[in-house]
Design a protein around this motif. Structure first.
Motif, mmCIF file in Angstrom:
data_model
loop_
_atom_site.group_PDB
_atom_site.id
_atom_site.type_symbol
_atom_site.label_atom_id
_atom_site.label_comp_id
_atom_site.label_asym_id
_atom_site.label_seq_id
_atom_site.Cartn_x
_atom_site.Cartn_y
_atom_site.Cartn_z
ATOM 1 N N LEU A 1 -64.135 7.224 -30.164
ATOM 2 C CA LEU A 1 -64.950 8.371 -29.781
ATOM 3 C C LEU A 1 -65.093 8.519 -28.267
ATOM 4 O O LEU A 1 -65.703 9.482 -27.794
ATOM 5 N N ASP A 2 -64.525 7.568 -27.529
ATOM 6 C CA ASP A 2 -64.586 7.605 -26.066
ATOM 7 C C ASP A 2 -63.461 8.504 -25.540
ATOM 8 O O ASP A 2 -62.377 8.050 -25.195
ATOM 9 N N HIS A 3 -63.732 9.781 -25.509
ATOM 10 C CA HIS A 3 -62.750 10.784 -25.090
ATOM 11 C C HIS A 3 -63.510 11.896 -24.387
ATOM 12 O O HIS A 3 -64.592 12.290 -24.839
ATOM 13 N N PRO A 4 -62.966 12.423 -23.290
ATOM 14 C CA PRO A 4 -63.710 13.460 -22.557
ATOM 15 C C PRO A 4 -63.972 14.719 -23.371
ATOM 16 O O PRO A 4 -64.891 15.493 -23.047
ATOM 17 N N GLY A 5 -63.220 14.912 -24.447
ATOM 18 C CA GLY A 5 -63.422 16.087 -25.281
ATOM 19 C C GLY A 5 -64.421 15.881 -26.398
ATOM 20 O O GLY A 5 -64.664 16.801 -27.188
ATOM 21 N N ILE A 6 -65.011 14.675 -26.489
ATOM 22 C CA ILE A 6 -65.931 14.361 -27.591
ATOM 23 C C ILE A 6 -67.333 14.100 -27.047
ATOM 24 O O ILE A 6 -67.519 13.300 -26.126
ATOM 25 N N THR A 7 -68.316 14.772 -27.634
ATOM 26 C CA THR A 7 -69.729 14.501 -27.367
ATOM 27 C C THR A 7 -70.341 13.941 -28.641
ATOM 28 O O THR A 7 -70.185 14.533 -29.716
ATOM 29 N N VAL A 8 -71.023 12.804 -28.536
ATOM 30 C CA VAL A 8 -71.635 12.166 -29.699
ATOM 31 C C VAL A 8 -73.146 12.204 -29.557
ATOM 32 O O VAL A 8 -73.698 11.808 -28.527
ATOM 33 N N GLU A 9 -73.806 12.697 -30.587
ATOM 34 C CA GLU A 9 -75.268 12.661 -30.651
ATOM 35 C C GLU A 9 -75.670 11.832 -31.865
ATOM 36 O O GLU A 9 -75.328 12.186 -32.997
ATOM 37 N N THR A 10 -76.355 10.713 -31.640
ATOM 38 C CA THR A 10 -76.848 9.883 -32.732
ATOM 39 C C THR A 10 -78.291 10.266 -33.053
ATOM 40 O O THR A 10 -78.941 11.002 -32.303
ATOM 41 N N SER A 11 -78.779 9.755 -34.186
ATOM 42 C CA SER A 11 -80.118 10.119 -34.689
ATOM 43 C C SER A 11 -80.268 11.634 -34.759
ATOM 44 O O SER A 11 -81.335 12.190 -34.455
ATOM 45 N N ALA A 12 -79.175 12.291 -35.158
ATOM 46 C CA ALA A 12 -79.143 13.756 -35.198
ATOM 47 C C ALA A 12 -78.835 14.216 -36.618
ATOM 48 O O ALA A 12 -77.713 14.046 -37.099
ATOM 49 N N ASP A 13 -79.834 14.783 -37.286
ATOM 50 C CA ASP A 13 -79.662 15.326 -38.627
ATOM 51 C C ASP A 13 -79.080 16.730 -38.503
ATOM 52 O O ASP A 13 -79.716 17.618 -37.915
ATOM 53 N N CYS A 14 -77.897 16.938 -39.042
ATOM 54 C CA CYS A 14 -77.223 18.225 -38.876
ATOM 55 C C CYS A 14 -78.024 19.383 -39.455
ATOM 56 O O CYS A 14 -77.872 20.535 -39.032
ATOM 57 N N ARG A 15 -78.892 19.093 -40.424
ATOM 58 C CA ARG A 15 -79.670 20.168 -41.047
ATOM 59 C C ARG A 15 -80.683 20.778 -40.077
ATOM 60 O O ARG A 15 -81.228 21.854 -40.338
ATOM 61 N N GLU A 16 -80.933 20.102 -38.974
ATOM 62 C CA GLU A 16 -81.862 20.637 -37.974
ATOM 63 C C GLU A 16 -81.182 21.612 -37.023
ATOM 64 O O GLU A 16 -81.861 22.351 -36.306
ATOM 65 N N SER A 17 -79.844 21.604 -37.006
ATOM 66 C CA SER A 17 -79.135 22.480 -36.070
ATOM 67 C C SER A 17 -78.146 23.422 -36.747
ATOM 68 O O SER A 17 -77.774 24.447 -36.171
ATOM 69 N N LEU A 18 -77.704 23.076 -37.965
ATOM 70 C CA LEU A 18 -76.740 23.903 -38.684
ATOM 71 C C LEU A 18 -77.411 24.652 -39.823
ATOM 72 O O LEU A 18 -78.241 24.091 -40.543
ATOM 73 N N THR A 19 -77.044 25.911 -39.984
ATOM 74 C CA THR A 19 -77.576 26.735 -41.068
ATOM 75 C C THR A 19 -76.418 27.440 -41.757
ATOM 76 O O THR A 19 -75.504 27.951 -41.098
ATOM 77 N N PHE A 20 -76.465 27.449 -43.086
ATOM 78 C CA PHE A 20 -75.468 28.172 -43.871
ATOM 79 C C PHE A 20 -76.167 29.375 -44.496
ATOM 80 O O PHE A 20 -77.061 29.221 -45.327
ATOM 81 N N SER A 21 -75.767 30.562 -44.066
ATOM 82 C CA SER A 21 -76.445 31.771 -44.525
ATOM 83 C C SER A 21 -75.421 32.799 -44.966
ATOM 84 O O SER A 21 -74.208 32.590 -44.847
ATOM 85 N N GLU A 22 -75.909 33.918 -45.450
ATOM 86 C CA GLU A 22 -75.022 35.005 -45.859
ATOM 87 C C GLU A 22 -74.213 35.527 -44.681
ATOM 88 O O GLU A 22 -73.147 36.124 -44.856
ATOM 89 N N ASN A 23 -74.705 35.287 -43.492
ATOM 90 C CA ASN A 23 -74.019 35.757 -42.282
ATOM 91 C C ASN A 23 -73.023 34.735 -41.737
ATOM 92 O O ASN A 23 -72.447 34.936 -40.665
#
Length: 381
Positions: free
Chosen positions: A206-228
Motif C-alpha cells: 500500500l506504500d505507493h504515491p497513488g494510494i491513500t489509506v484511511e484506517t478506523s474508517a467505516d465506509c458507511r459513513e462516507s458512501l451512500t447508495f441511492s437511486e441517483n
C-alpha cells in the motif's frame, strides 16, 4: 480527488489497490479496523513473538504470477508446512498418508494395505475418502472408516456446529488420503510466510504515491447508495468502488444476517522452549478446540525466549461486538439470501464485489490475490 475507492485492506483490497495505482489511478483505501492486512494481520506480542491475531495463515501456491507479485513486497521464510492430528494422544500426520498408515497398523498389515492402495489408485495419488468407501476391498473401506471417524468427523462437527447427519456428503468427499510418504499439508510449490510478517508485506503493497489509506474508517459513513447512484461524502462518485467487506452489513442486514462460523482465539504465553514441538496440531477426537498453533515454529522464530500458542474455539457468528465472520456456511438457503444482497448492488455498475465476505465464499490467499489482479486488469481495460 480519487479515481477508485477500495473498501478493506486485506489480501483482496491491498492487491487490487496496488495494481490500480500502478496504472496511474488515484486510489483511496477505507479500512474499518485500526490496521491494514485484514485477517492476515500479524504483530509482536508483549513477549516479542510474532503472532497472527486472527489465526494462522500459511501462504501456499503453485501460481507463478501470484508468487512473483507478492515477492515484490516481501522476502519469504519458505518451509514445508506439516500438520499432526492428536488422535487419542497419538500424533498422526494429516492428511492421512502412508506414514500415517504405518502408525495406525502393524508393519505387516500396513505393508499389505499400502500395496492394495497402490494397486487400486496408483502411487502418489490423492484419493477422496468417499472413493475409498466405495471400494470392494473391505480393508480399504476400513481405512476410509478410520479417517472419517478419527480425523474428519468430530473435527468437522466442532468446526461447523453440525451433527453427523447434517454434514454434507460433498464435504466428506473432499477429505483426502495421500498414497505417498509426503507429510506436507499442502503439495504446492511455494509454501511459507512473509519473512517480516503479513502486516509488513501489505504495508509495503500500500506504500505507493497513488494510494491513500484511511484506517478506523467505516465506509458507511462516507458512501451512500441511492437511486441517483453512488455518493461519496455526499457527491456523485463515478469511479470504481471495490467492496471487500460483508455484503449483508453494507445494507444493515436488511434481509437478515448471512450465517458464518466464527472463532474464539485464546492466546497463551508459556515460559518454556516448546509446547508441542511443531506449528499446528489438530484435535480431531477430543477437546472443545479444533487446533493449537505454536507460532515460533510457524514463523521461524525458534530461538525466541518462551513460546506463544493459540487455541481455536469455533462458534456461530451473531454479529455481536468483537465477533468476526470467518467461514461462510454455504448451502442453498444461505446462497439464496446472499443473492438478494448481490441483486441489491447490481444496479450500481461501478461497484465490484471481491473477497470472502463480499462474495460469500472461501478463498485461499493465492486465489484471492489472483482474482484481485484479474479484476484490476479488467477495470483498467
Amino acid at each position: 480527488m480519487y479515481d477508485s475507492i477500495v473498501i478493506g485492506s486485506g489480501a483482496a483490497g491491498s492487491t487490487v489497490a496496488r495494481r490500480l495505482a500502478e496504472t496511474g489511478k488515484k486510489v483511496l483505501v477505507l479500512e474499518k479496523r485500526s490496521h491494514v492486512g485484514g485477517n492476515c494481520y500479524d504483530r509482536e506480542d508483549e513477549h516479542g513473538i510474532l503472532i497472527h491475531q486472527y489465526g494462522p495463515h500459511i501462504f501456499h501456491t503453485n501460481d507463478e504470477e501470484v508468487y512473483q507479485f507478492l515477492s515484490e513486497f516481501t522476502e519469504w521464510f519458505l518451509f514445508d508446512h506439516e500438520v499432526a492430528a492428536n488422535v487419542h494422544g497419538k500424533m498422526l500426520p494429516v492428511p492421512f498418508n502412508l506414514n500415517t498408515l504405518y502408525q495406525v497398523y502393524d508393519a505387516s498389515k500396513a505393508k499389505e494395505l499400502e500395496q492394495a492402495l497402490i494397486r487400486e489408485y496408483g502411487s502418489g495419488s490423492r484419493v477422496p475418502i468417499i472413493k475409498l468407501m466405495e471400494s470392494a476391498n473391505p480393508d480399504i473401506k476400513a481405512i476410509a472408516d478410520f479417517v472419517y471417524e478419527n480425523i474428519f468427523l468430530y473435527y468437522t462437527m466442532k468446526q461447523w456446529g453440525q451433527t453427523p447427519e447434517e454434514i454434507s456428503p460433498e464435504v466428506t468427499g473432499r477429505v483426502p488420503v495421500l498414497i505417498s510418504y509426503d507429510n506436507r499439508y499442502f503439495q504446492d510449490k511455494y509454501q511459507g510466510m512473509p519473512i517480516d510478517g503479513y502486516t509488513a508485506m501489505f504495508q509495503n503493497m500500500l506504500d505507493h504515491p497513488g494510494i491513500t489509506v484511511e484506517t478506523s474508517a467505516d465506509c458507511r459513513e462516507s458512501l451512500t447508495f441511492s437511486e441517483n447512484g453512488t455518493l461519496f461524502l455526499g457527491r456523485e462518485f463515478t469511479g470504481e468502488i471495490i467492496y471487500t467487506g460483508a455484503l449483508d452489513e453494507l445494507f444493515d442486514c436488511a434481509y437478515g444476517r448471512l450465517p458464518y462460523r466464527s472463532l474464539d482465539f485464546r492466546f497463551e504465553y508459556l515460559e518454556q522452549d516448546s509446547f508441542q514441538g511443531r506449528s499446528v496440531v489438530n484435535y480431531t477426537v477430543s477437546e472443545p478446540y479444533t487446533r493449537i498453533t505454536e507460532f515460533k515454529y510457524l514463523t521461524g522464530q525458534k530461538d525466541a525466549k518462551g513460546t506463544t500458542i493459540v487455541k481455536e474455539y469455533p462458534f456461530a457468528y451473531t454479529g455481536a461486538e468483537g465477533e468476526i465472520p470467518y467461514y461462510a456456511i454455504i448451502n442453498e438457503e444461505n446462497q439464496a439470501l446472499y443473492q438478494k444482497y448481490a441483486d441489491k448492488i447490481k444496479p450500481f455498475r461501478n461497484v465490484y464485489l471481491l473477497g470472502r465476505l463480499a462474495e460469500y465464499k472461501y478463498y485461499n490467499i493465492d486465489a484471492i490475490v489472483k482474482k484481485a489482479l484479474q479484476l484490476a486488469d479488467k477495470i483498467r481495460r
